[in-house]
Write a protein that holds these residues in place. Structure first.
Motif, PDB file in Angstrom:
ATOM      1  N   ARG A   9       6.887  -2.737   3.618  1.00 54.25           N
ATOM      2  CA  ARG A   9       5.890  -2.562   2.236  1.00 54.25           C
ATOM      3  C   ARG A   9       5.593  -0.946   2.081  1.00 54.25           C
ATOM      4  N   TYR A  10       5.736  -0.022   3.111  1.00 56.66           N
ATOM      5  CA  TYR A  10       5.690   1.098   2.898  1.00 56.66           C
ATOM      6  C   TYR A  10       6.393   1.980   3.730  1.00 56.66           C
ATOM      7  N   GLN A  37       9.174   1.484 -10.304  1.00 57.46           N
ATOM      8  CA  GLN A  37       7.722   1.699 -10.847  1.00 57.46           C
ATOM      9  C   GLN A  37       7.147   2.993 -10.452  1.00 57.46           C
ATOM     10  N   LEU A  91      10.159  -2.733  -6.947  1.00 59.37           N
ATOM     11  CA  LEU A  91       9.801  -3.966  -6.859  1.00 59.37           C
ATOM     12  C   LEU A  91      11.027  -4.867  -7.038  1.00 59.37           C
ATOM     13  N   PHE A 104       7.818 -11.845  -9.030  1.00 62.17           N
ATOM     14  CA  PHE A 104       7.924 -10.448  -8.451  1.00 62.17           C
ATOM     15  C   PHE A 104       7.656 -10.524  -6.805  1.00 62.17           C
ATOM     16  N   GLY A 105       8.089  -9.696  -6.221  1.00 57.87           N
ATOM     17  CA  GLY A 105       7.573  -9.328  -4.871  1.00 57.87           C
ATOM     18  C   GLY A 105       6.371  -8.572  -4.775  1.00 57.87           C
ATOM     19  N   GLU A 106       5.675  -8.137  -3.671  1.00 57.86           N
ATOM     20  CA  GLU A 106       4.613  -7.224  -3.501  1.00 57.86           C
ATOM     21  C   GLU A 106       4.954  -5.692  -3.723  1.00 57.86           C
ATOM     22  N   TRP A 109       6.736   0.684  -1.068  1.00 55.03           N
ATOM     23  CA  TRP A 109       6.094   1.947  -1.382  1.00 55.03           C
ATOM     24  C   TRP A 109       6.615   2.923  -0.924  1.00 55.03           C
TER      25      TRP A 109
END
Lengths: 113, 113
Positions: A9-10, A37, A91, A104-106, A109
């Motif tokens: 995720r990060y 994005q 994404l 879409f997924g989460e 980042w």
């Protein structure tokens, strides 16, 4: 029905390092997308797969970005070497036949320092 | 080349107000148009999808219209609530050439209680 899964995720890396993102689409979805994005902007398509073939990769910076979708299921997006301007959300999305709705997924980042 | 523009870029309204978000696109040869919602730190959630042969779609308090000839779509939100605060993006899928999906930059909506 499970949604689109993404990991990690990060991620924070230094410039010139490498990073890889993983995506598992919704089961049975033949089309898989990777979007970038940047904060305050709309998503920009990097690459689109139909099963395990590439449909569009015209905006993928091929000197540093690569993506693969082995066996037409999950996919990996790699950046090597990373630049500061690669800081963004990556994404992953998928769509199936019929309605063509994109899911879409989460997002993953990425911060490049 | 398809370009997608969303106006306004940001909007602040009091709770209960009806509002309209606008999306315009330059190439009318589209396959479908999809409206998404994006909450901070999250991925995109599909709200409504309009096929090129359709004029509008409705879901609860949301109504999306499509006018291909003028290259416009609107998202109407009735009786807005603070929980509607998010960024709303429209995405246009091309009718040819790999069905590439192009996003607008989004409208950031804030509904005040």
């Amino acid at each position: 029905e499970a949604g689109v899964a993404q990991s990690p995720r990060y991620k924070i890396i230094e410039k010139r390092q490498s990073v890889a993102f993983w995506c598992n689409p919704i089961s049975g979805h033949a089309t898989l997308y990777w979007y970038q994005q940047i904060l305050g902007q709309g998503p920009k398509l990097l690459i689109q797969f139909q099963n395990n073939g590439v449909v569009d990769d015209s905006q993928l910076p091929k000197d540093r970005f690569s993506a693969e979708r082995l066996k037409g299921v999950d996919s990996t997006l790699k950046i090597q070497p990373a630049k500061l301007e690669d800081s963004a959300v990556y994404l992953c999305a998928s769509s199936g036949r019929g309605t063509n709705t994109i899911y879409f997924g989460e997002g993953s980042w990425l911060t490049v320092v | 080349k398809q370009e997608v523009t969303q106006i306004p870029a940001a909007l602040s309204v009091p709770e209960g107000e009806n509002l309209v978000l606008n999306c315009s696109f330059t190439d009318s040869a589209i396959y479908n148009l999809q409206w998404f919602r994006q909450d901070p730190g999250k991925g995109l959630t599909s709200l409504l999808l309009i096929q090129s042969s359709q004029r509008e779609q409705t879901s609860g308090r949301l109504n999306a219209s499509l006018d291909k000839s003028s290259g416009r779509s609107t998202l109407y939100i009735a009786a807005s609530q603070p929980g509607d605060s998010a960024t709303y993006l429209c995405a246009v899928r091309r009718g040819t050439g790999g069905f590439k999906t192009i996003f607008g930059a989004g409208t950031r909506l804030f509904v005040k209680a």
